[in-house]
Every structure is written in structure tokens, then in C-alpha cells.
Design a protein around this motif. Sequence first.
Motif, short mmCIF file in Angstrom:
data_model
loop_
_atom_site.label_atom_id
_atom_site.label_comp_id
_atom_site.label_asym_id
_atom_site.label_seq_id
_atom_site.Cartn_x
_atom_site.Cartn_y
_atom_site.Cartn_z
N SER A 1 8.56 4.07 -0.48
CA SER A 1 9.37 2.89 -0.21
C SER A 1 9.49 2.68 1.29
O SER A 1 9.24 3.58 2.09
CB SER A 1 10.76 3.06 -0.83
N GLY A 2 9.84 1.48 1.68
CA GLY A 2 10.12 1.22 3.09
C GLY A 2 8.91 0.82 3.90
O GLY A 2 7.81 0.57 3.38
N ASP A 3 9.12 0.81 5.22
CA ASP A 3 8.12 0.28 6.13
C ASP A 3 6.87 1.15 6.23
O ASP A 3 5.78 0.64 6.50
CB ASP A 3 8.73 0.11 7.53
N ASN A 4 7.01 2.45 6.07
CA ASN A 4 5.84 3.32 6.13
C ASN A 4 4.84 2.93 5.04
O ASN A 4 3.63 2.82 5.28
CB ASN A 4 6.28 4.78 5.99
N GLY A 5 5.35 2.71 3.83
CA GLY A 5 4.49 2.24 2.76
C GLY A 5 3.95 0.85 3.03
O GLY A 5 2.80 0.53 2.68
#
Length: 486
Positions: A60-64
Motif C-alpha cells: 500500500s502507499g506511495d512505494n507501491g
Amino acid sequence: MRTAYSVETVRNAERELMARLPEGALMQRAAAGLAAACAQVLARVAGRVYGSRVVLLVGSGDNGGDALYAGARLARRGAAVTALLLAPERAHAGGLAALRRAGGRVADAGAASGSAGESIARADLVVDGIVGIGGKGGLREAAVPLADAAARSRAAVVAVDLPSGVDADTGQVRGDVVRADLTVTFGTHKPGLLIDPAREYAGAVRLVDIGLPLPAEAAELEALQHADAARLLPVPAAESDKYRRGVVGIAAGSARYPGAAVLAVAGALRGGAGAVRYVGPAGDAVIARFPETLVSDQGPERAGRVQAWVVGPGAGDDAATVAQVLAAKVPVLIDADGLRLADADAVRARTAPTLMTPHAGEAAALLGVAREEVEGARLASVRELAARYGATVLLKGSTTLVASAKGGPVRVNATGTSWLATAGSGDVLSGLAGSLLAAGLSAVDAGSVAAYLHGLAGRFAAQGAPAGAHDVAASIPRAWRDVRGN
């Protein structure tokens, strides 16, 4: 100078930059750099991007989101891209839409665990976008099978910003982690990419500049490069003589360990000082090997003028000599037996610079903790030692750390090689650093430049084969010339 910044500083810089950019522009910069790096990896492992198989491990989130947008770029170039979502309901919506538009496939990693493993096994490239720089602890249970499958596969593994499961701020590893062949990091290095044990999981590291406004004074770590070391190396002027260049005193060795004295002197003679004075019971061995050394058996107080002292290598139980050296009004380097024999209050009371050079076991003894605690938390340990003793501390290891009692960025060095793990190597380092102290470098600069040269000398001496400490000392001039480009 290569620098690394804390997660908090990076987050603040990202917010400041995003406030000035169109929505999503920062993520697109990161994704473009990530996709370009992945394309280069695919060209090497698969021969081309078109027709290659890419699997994205998406948290989840920006890394993904970075992984998904990069995957979309690869899909538009003809790669078969599959995104395995660990939290489908929290996956980055924009990135998912971009990947689907580009022809990529999306699957729930949990619902398709068997086929997920098969996809990874067939992949040419696996992109680790599971956890970002804010993650703490090891991988969550659901991600472990994916990391294991990637480790077993023939695929190259590229981590987004840092390998999932490592601590970005400290370099600690507290559980299962992804082992990457390449880490593509954005804006700046993170401390965990430069410090073991996390560093060994990062593989090669590529920095993608995304324009983060990072203040130099906020850096957590600094890593010297050739130009930085060259700028700090002492070079004699036309009017220099041996005394103006600095004289280093070596109080080392014993009847049981005469070789420590010889090796410390070997490092000192190649460290830039004009002369080396040796004090101790191994004078005959030192003179036989290095006749240019000024030898005395009258103790440090009667040895003659020096600009810095090195005390401790192979000293056995000679606490009196250690105490005499600590009382001197010049910079002092304490190593090996000297660390055990030195009175802590005497170290803290010193007004001249002090440089302590423990390995993990010695640092653990000084801190009163287990060696494993130091090895697992090297950054915290070196800072604690520096603060506790009021000294600059060089913590030896595969990545050497140098911390000042005054705070500021910790210097990190990774020029070494595992072949440096040999008896006497630390004695050579002590002599080298002590010579740089005598030549006028600060304790932080002397320690970090010595570690840089010592690591290079170890590489030159070994060249992939075993090398002794005397070989390392003999290779210091080559390392010096390499740094200076001559």
C-alpha cells in the motif's frame, strides 16, 4: 561527498516540493527513474525489454505507486507486467489505473498465492514495492512467501527506495527482508542503504535525483568519495621538514605481541607524518623491519616531542603506558588493549582530541552489552560511545562508522573488503590514522580518511585472494596515489 538523510527530513522535503509541483509530478519523476533502471537490468538479464516478464510486488502507499507507474512504463515498451497486490483495497489507485491502461495484469497476492509463486519463478525481473521508507520491523507475514520466492527465482530483484523490511534510519534488520540486486533510491541515500547489516541486502544502489530541497546541515551520514579524501590528505610544502610534517608516537606491542608494534609502525610510516617515534618493548623488531623509526625504551613521557600518539595495539596489560599517553596534551588514538586499559574518566577529562577505534566486540565491552546488539545497531552504538566517552569513535566493520562527540553527521566508509578481516589489519589502520592526526587532521577526518585509504589498500592487496596485514600496509601508497589521481 555522498550524504544520507533521515526519513523525517526526506518526508519534510517531499512535502515542500510537492506543494510547488502539479499533483503526482513527484511520483512520476521517481517512476521514470525507476523504470529506466529496470529497463537497463532487463537489457542485461533478458536481452531486451520487449517480451520480458516483470512481476511487481506491490504494497500500500506511495512505494507501491512508484512500482505500478514504473511497471506501466515497462508495459508500454512491450514487457509482460504482472502486479501482485498485498493489500488490494489500499493499492495506489492512480498507479493501478496506469498499469491496466498499459496492458499490465493485476492479481491479489493472497488469493493467488500458488500462481503468484509461479509468476515470480518465471520472471526476468521482480520489483520490490512492498514497504516504503517508513516501514518498521521485518516483512509482514503475507509478504514473506513473495520475498522467499523472489530469492529462489532466477529473476533480478530491484528494490524501490530500499529493500522492504530494513530500517531506513538505522540500517537494522529485525526480521525477514527482501534481498535486492539493485536498489533505486530517490532524492537522497537513506542511512540504511549505507550501514550494515541492511546494506548487504540493498545490492548496488542507484540514486535518482527528484529535486528534493535537502539542507546539507541536516544530513545523518556522510560518505567520503575520492575527491573528498584527496582534499584532506596532507601534502608537504616546499619548506616542510620531517618535524613540520608532524611526528607520531606509537606506544604499542609487548613481549607476547611484538608484531602489533611492527604493523602499527608500518601504517604510521605511510600515513603522511614526517617521522615515527616508537616506544615499547618491541624496539628491536621495529628497527629490524623499519630502520627509519625513532625508537625509545624510556616510556612516552621521555620519548621526545610528538604531535599525536597511538596507544594500545598489542599492549597486553601495560596500563601505566596507556595512562601516560592519555595524560599527553596532544591528540591520542586508543585501540585494542588500550581500550580495555584506558580509564574512562581520564578519557573524558582530556582536552586534546581523542580517537577510539573499537571493533564490535570491543565496543560491546565498552557499552556493557552483547556483541550482537552492537552489530545489529551500529549507528546507535557508535553515537552512544562517542557521547559516553566524549571522544571521536571509529567503529570498525564491513562498513566503518566515525562519530564525533560533538554530534553532526556520522561518517560511513565502505571501501574495504572482507579480506581485511585478518590479524593485524586493525593495527595498520591505527598507525595510519595516528599519522594523519599528527599531520594535523581533525579526529573525524583522520579516522574517516584512514578508513577510506585502508579499505582501498585492502582491495589492492587482496585482489580477490587472501592478504596479510603487512600486504595491506604495503598497499597504502598505491591507495594514496589512486585517491590523488597520480
